[in-house]
Design a protein around this motif. Structure first.
Motif, PDB file in Angstrom:
ATOM      1  N   SER A 123     -44.135  21.543  -2.924  1.00 49.77           N
ATOM      2  CA  SER A 123     -45.069  21.014  -3.923  1.00 49.77           C
ATOM      3  C   SER A 123     -44.757  21.582  -5.306  1.00 49.77           C
ATOM      4  O   SER A 123     -44.507  22.769  -5.448  1.00 49.77           O
ATOM      5  CB  SER A 123     -46.490  21.381  -3.517  1.00 49.77           C
ATOM      6  N   GLY A 142     -40.660  19.290  -8.585  1.00 46.70           N
ATOM      7  CA  GLY A 142     -40.076  18.370  -9.563  1.00 46.70           C
ATOM      8  C   GLY A 142     -39.689  17.028  -8.973  1.00 46.70           C
ATOM      9  O   GLY A 142     -38.902  16.285  -9.558  1.00 46.70           O
ATOM     10  N   GLN A 188     -47.811   7.955  -7.642  1.00 42.30           N
ATOM     11  CA  GLN A 188     -48.493   8.750  -6.624  1.00 42.30           C
ATOM     12  C   GLN A 188     -49.946   8.263  -6.435  1.00 42.30           C
ATOM     13  O   GLN A 188     -50.434   8.171  -5.325  1.00 42.30           O
ATOM     14  CB  GLN A 188     -48.490  10.224  -7.056  1.00 42.30           C
TER      15      GLN A 188
HETATM   16  N1  LIG Z   1     -45.415  16.254 -18.734  1.00 44.79           N
HETATM   17  C1  LIG Z   1     -45.255  17.515 -18.302  1.00 44.79           C
HETATM   18  N2  LIG Z   1     -45.372  18.543 -19.168  1.00 44.79           N
HETATM   19  C2  LIG Z   1     -45.209  19.806 -18.755  1.00 44.79           C
HETATM   20  N3  LIG Z   1     -44.913  20.162 -17.511  1.00 44.79           N
HETATM   21  C3  LIG Z   1     -44.785  19.206 -16.595  1.00 44.79           C
HETATM   22  C4  LIG Z   1     -44.950  17.822 -16.944  1.00 44.79           C
HETATM   23  N4  LIG Z   1     -44.768  17.085 -15.820  1.00 44.79           N
HETATM   24  C5  LIG Z   1     -44.517  17.958 -14.843  1.00 44.79           C
HETATM   25  N5  LIG Z   1     -44.501  19.220 -15.290  1.00 44.79           N
HETATM   26  C6  LIG Z   1     -44.230  20.424 -14.501  1.00 44.79           C
HETATM   27  O1  LIG Z   1     -43.029  20.217 -13.820  1.00 44.79           O
HETATM   28  C7  LIG Z   1     -43.106  20.708 -12.501  1.00 44.79           C
HETATM   29  C8  LIG Z   1     -42.754  19.632 -11.513  1.00 44.79           C
HETATM   30  O2  LIG Z   1     -43.754  18.645 -11.513  1.00 44.79           O
HETATM   31  P1  LIG Z   1     -43.702  17.394 -10.554  1.00 44.79           P
HETATM   32  O3  LIG Z   1     -44.920  16.606 -10.783  1.00 44.79           O
HETATM   33  O4  LIG Z   1     -42.398  16.692 -10.753  1.00 44.79           O
HETATM   34  O5  LIG Z   1     -43.727  18.069  -9.117  1.00 44.79           O
HETATM   35  P2  LIG Z   1     -43.817  17.389  -7.684  1.00 44.79           P
HETATM   36  O6  LIG Z   1     -42.703  17.913  -6.886  1.00 44.79           O
HETATM   37  O7  LIG Z   1     -43.953  15.928  -7.796  1.00 44.79           O
HETATM   38  O8  LIG Z   1     -45.189  17.995  -7.161  1.00 44.79           O
HETATM   39  P3  LIG Z   1     -46.222  17.394  -6.096  1.00 44.79           P
HETATM   40  O9  LIG Z   1     -45.567  17.524  -4.776  1.00 44.79           O
HETATM   41  O10 LIG Z   1     -47.420  18.300  -6.219  1.00 44.79           O
HETATM   42  O11 LIG Z   1     -46.499  15.989  -6.498  1.00 44.79           O
HETATM   43  C9  LIG Z   1     -44.512  21.238 -12.325  1.00 44.79           C
HETATM   44  O12 LIG Z   1     -44.468  22.634 -12.453  1.00 44.79           O
HETATM   45  C10 LIG Z   1     -45.282  20.630 -13.456  1.00 44.79           C
HETATM   46  O13 LIG Z   1     -46.266  21.529 -13.878  1.00 44.79           O
END
Ligand SMILES: Nc1ncnc2c1ncn2[C@@H]1O[C@H](COP(=O)(O)OP(=O)(O)OP(=O)(O)O)[C@@H](O)[C@H]1O
Ligand SMILES: [Mg+2]
Lengths: 250, 263
Positions: free
Chosen positions: A43, A46, A84
């Motif tokens: 989780s 990214g 999502q």
């Molecule tokens: N627009 C943004 N500005 C700043 N940080 C961001 C932004 N989008 C995502 N992040 C950061 O980048 C990282 C990855 O986010 P992302 O949403 O891609 O994770 P994920 O793997 O999809 O998570 P999850 O499984 O919870 O959906 C996280 O630490 C998030 O806080």
């Protein structure tokens, strides 16, 4: 070598905010026509960010992404992103929401297309319902139908089965499999190893942040797949082991 | 439940009515007109056609001024909302003008636009314009980014963004602005008519004053409040009619709030 449908070369994404977050580091990935690629990872590593880069919603900090040989610099309905959360417009009916993806088209033609899509997604009864009248699973179906209405060449799915109950997950899973079988190349982002193994022809595993590809595994199990099948279980254990090396998701 | 609500709302007016009755009975030299005198005044004024005349004149005035404020204010607010660069140029001026109550302009408007309809239209327009403009602008600001992204992913053109996203998403806020603007202009109108007019509800009160007709003054006040409520109810209905999805989302919030307050 045949040209890949989507090609990511050395992608890095750094969010510069109050705190600097390095989400993706040197991701190299090619997705070919006809593949079903599942992307697994803990989780917050990214996964969504990577999918958004593929869609053209987010620009990578460095590196380059191409689709059919052309650089991706803005969204295109040929790469349909299913978010999502369903993100349906509350002021439009199911029908109206699906219609959003259809470009100027003769009324009858568009109408037939929507009716056909609703039938395919088992939404016919709900065509004139508003989003607040739908269950979570139905809303996801509408979001999927809306993505399909743009006649995509590549389907980008962000945790499409999360937060749904088992029965609905199963029926949606069948839907997603059928779409791929009918020729739609798909990329699936998920937490769930079972889900990935049921659908994918290839599984990519990302590390914790900054996400890097730590495994790239072809899955050649025949369809239909059975989670109790010996080979399935073996593969699952193997993938769980790699995955647990980077920390269990949630 | 509903009838209980109505009952609760009626308690205070009934209380006032009783006080009014009692105090009018005991008031010397006719300072407080009795309720029956007021009712008489209503029927007299109605029979002479005064109520009909003044109410319709006031309503037409307010509709004209308000109509212009809506026609100009809503698109301008939407423009400010979409093209944020405009705002830097104009917002400070607008914020300054917004602080000035429309009535303060009346002396100037009288000189500029004359004693006729012009000055009244200007006051009404001024009163309605800022709530309409600012709420339209806010409506766009409040559109969640995730909805814009849907538009991008589905490759909306400008028209589709406007018709399918911007207008419906900001409609509840636009309607709230129109409602507020309408009630502002209704108040401003009556004030304007009291200062400079030969017709309208404000004039009705002022002419009653010059004849020391307490009963007719009260009739004027009651009419202003009553018509204000009716106009407001119309706008609430219109909003529900045009944006039923908003009622649903609001409904959820209301339940949550009442649960929170009762628990
Ligand atoms: N627009 C943004 N500005 C700043 N940080 C961001 C932004 N989008 C995502 N992040 C950061 O980048 C990282 C990855 O986010 P992302 O949403 O891609 O994770 P994920 O793997 O999809 O998570 P999850 O499984 O919870 O959906 C996280 O630490 C998030 O806080
Ligand atoms: Mg995510």
């Amino acid at each position: 070598m045949r040209e890949a449908l989507l090609q990511a070369v050395n992608i890095t994404k750094i969010f510069e905010g109050k705190t600097r977050v390095e989400a993706l580091r040197s991701i190299d990935l090619a997705i070919n026509q006809g593949e079903y690629v599942a992307i697994l990872g803990p989780s917050g590593c990214g996964k969504t960010t990577l999918l958004r880069i593929f869609a053209g919603l987010t620009k990578p900090t460095t590196g380059k992404c191409t689709f059919l040989g052309e650089e991706i610099n803005k969204p295109n309905r040929q790469r349909a992103l299913v978010f999502q959360d369903p993100r349906l417009f509350p002021w439009l009916t199911v029908r109206g929401n699906i219609e959003l993806a259809i470009k100027k088209q003769a009324f009858i033609e568009a109408n037939e297309r929507i009716v056909e899509l609703c039938k395919k997604m088992q939404l016919s009864e709900f065509m004139y319902s508003y989003p607040h009248e739908l269950s979570g699973g139905m809303a996801k179906r509408v979001a999927l139908a809306r993505a399909l209405a743009g006649d995509p060449k590549l389907l980008l799915l962000d945790e499409p089965l999360a937060h749904l109950d088992k029965n609905i997950q199963l029926s949606l899973l069948n839907e997603l499999h059928r779409l791929w079988k009918d020729g739609l190349t798909s990329v699936l982002v998920t937490h769930d190893v079972d889900e990935a193994l049921m659908l994918a022809t290839r599984i990519i595993i990302l590390s914790a942040r900054p996400a890097q590809i730590i495994a790239n595994q072809q899955i050649s199990l025949p369809f239909p797949r059975d989670p109790l099948d010996g080979e399935f279980v073996q593969l699952k254990e193997k993938i769980m082991k790699i995955n647990s090396g980077v920390g269990e998701p949630e | 439940m509903r009838s209980l609500k109505v009952l609760k709302g009626a308690v205070f007016p009934i209380f006032i009515l009783i006080i009014w009755l009692l105090s009018s009975r005991h008031s010397t030299n006719n300072l407080i007109p009795a309720p029956n005198e007021v009712i008489n005044a209503i029927s007299n004024l109605w029979a002479r056609g005064e109520i009909q005349k003044h109410v319709s004149i006031s309503l037409i005035r307010v509709l004209k001024g308000f109509g212009w404020a809506a026609i100009i204010g809503v698109p301008l607010g939407l423009c400010f909302g979409v093209f944020t660069k405009f705002r830097l140029w104009l917002m400070p001026t607008l914020h300054f003008l917004r602080q000035i109550p429309p009535i303060a302009w009346i002396p100037l408007f009288l000189i500029w636009f004359g004693i006729g309809e012009g000055s009244k239209s200007a006051v009404i327009f001024y009163a309605a314009f800022f709530p309409v403009l600012l709420n339209s602008l806010l409506g766009i600001e409040q559109i969640p980014r995730r909805f814009w992204e849907v538009g991008k992913v589905l490759e909306f053109d400008y028209l589709k963004f406007l018709w399918r996203l911007v207008l419906p998403a900001s409609l509840p806020s636009i309607m709230a602005g129109l409602r507020l603007g309408m009630s502002m202009s209704w108040r401003a109108l009556v004030a304007a008519e009291m200062i400079a007019a030969t017709s309208g509800l404000g004039y009705l009160i002022m002419s009653a004053r010059s004849l020391v007709r307490m009963d007719e003054m009260v009739v004027g006040i009651l009419l202003i409040g009553l018509i204000g409520i009716l106009i407001d109810a119309f706008f609430i209905w219109l909003e529900r009619f045009l944006a039923p999805w908003n009622k649903e989302t609001l409904g959820v919030g209301e339940n949550e709030r009442s649960i929170a307050s009762s628990g």
